[in-house]
Design a protein around this motif. Structure first.
Motif, short mmCIF file in Angstrom:
data_model
loop_
_atom_site.label_atom_id
_atom_site.label_comp_id
_atom_site.label_asym_id
_atom_site.label_seq_id
_atom_site.Cartn_x
_atom_site.Cartn_y
_atom_site.Cartn_z
N VAL A 53 44.01 92.00 47.33
CA VAL A 53 43.67 90.69 48.19
C VAL A 53 45.06 90.28 48.75
O VAL A 53 46.33 90.46 48.01
N THR B 182 52.84 85.59 53.31
CA THR B 182 51.86 86.48 52.76
C THR B 182 52.14 86.74 51.25
O THR B 182 53.26 86.82 50.76
N VAL C 155 49.67 80.33 45.21
CA VAL C 155 48.54 81.14 45.73
C VAL C 155 48.47 82.24 44.91
O VAL C 155 47.32 82.73 44.57
N GLN D 264 46.81 87.56 51.24
CA GLN D 264 46.49 86.34 51.94
C GLN D 264 47.69 85.94 52.85
O GLN D 264 48.93 86.14 52.49
N ASP D 265 47.39 86.01 54.22
CA ASP D 265 48.33 85.48 55.22
C ASP D 265 48.19 84.00 55.67
O ASP D 265 46.68 83.70 55.81
N TYR E 10 44.30 80.45 57.16
CA TYR E 10 44.43 81.42 56.29
C TYR E 10 43.65 82.51 56.58
O TYR E 10 42.35 82.35 57.03
N ARG E 11 44.23 83.75 56.26
CA ARG E 11 43.35 85.03 56.30
C ARG E 11 43.19 85.92 55.15
O ARG E 11 44.61 86.14 54.86
N MET E 12 42.33 86.35 54.50
CA MET E 12 42.38 86.93 53.39
C MET E 12 41.85 88.49 53.54
O MET E 12 40.53 88.27 54.04
N LEU F 247 45.12 83.80 43.03
CA LEU F 247 44.44 84.78 43.49
C LEU F 247 44.29 85.74 42.29
O LEU F 247 43.24 86.52 41.98
N TYR G 246 40.57 91.62 51.62
CA TYR G 246 40.29 92.14 50.26
C TYR G 246 39.81 93.70 50.63
O TYR G 246 39.11 94.24 51.37
#
Length: 152
Positions: A111, A3, A137, A113-114, A89-91, A141, A93
């Protein structure tokens, strides 16, 4: 799973920040690393919206990723998912209005991100390059949020 989270103050109201960020067809105009956006769905930005975008990487190469909005609460929060090579990936916001202090009227954008490895090679790479990948990453971001702040 790894994460990475980044938060940035944007000196613009939530409604304006949301408008800029979710206008997918114009991402190439304000995101410095995005060179192409292809819409895969129609209609307004909402749950189910899908697009493909091509970005220039730090080494000069390009990468194309597909995104789909999984959750959307206008103008507070949205979640996008992107299947990657060896990882998904899962983001998430979030857009929070600043209501006090000298930045009142601005927006705090966060944000998270996982990344979840989906293949043995992805798990191995996450183990070996985890810290380096997280820093890369995080830098990407931060650059995106800096571009957003300049555009909004």
């Amino acid at each position: 799973m790894s994460t990475v989270a980044v938060t940035r103050l944007v000196e613009a109201p939530v409604v304006e920040v949301w408008r800029v960020f979710t206008d997918l067809r114009r991402r190439c105009q304000w995101l410095s690393t995005v060179t192409r956006v292809e819409m895969l769905s129609s209609g307004p930005f909402d749950t189910g919206t899908a697009w493909r975008e091509t970005r220039t990487m730090a080494d000069g190469g390009e990468i194309t990723e597909e995104f789909r909005v999984q959750e959307c609460v206008v103008p507070e929060r949205f979640v996008v998912a992107s299947p990657g090579i060896g990882a998904d990936y899962r983001m998430t916001y979030t857009f929070v209005p600043v209501i006090e202090g000298r930045h009142r009227g601005g927006t705090m954008v966060t944000v998270v991100q996982d990344g979840t490895p989906t293949a043995p090679a992805g798990r191995f790479l996450a183990l070996v390059f985890g810290g380096l990948a997280a820093r890369t990453v995080e830098g990407a971001l931060r650059r995106d949020l800096d571009d957003l702040a300049a555009a909004a």
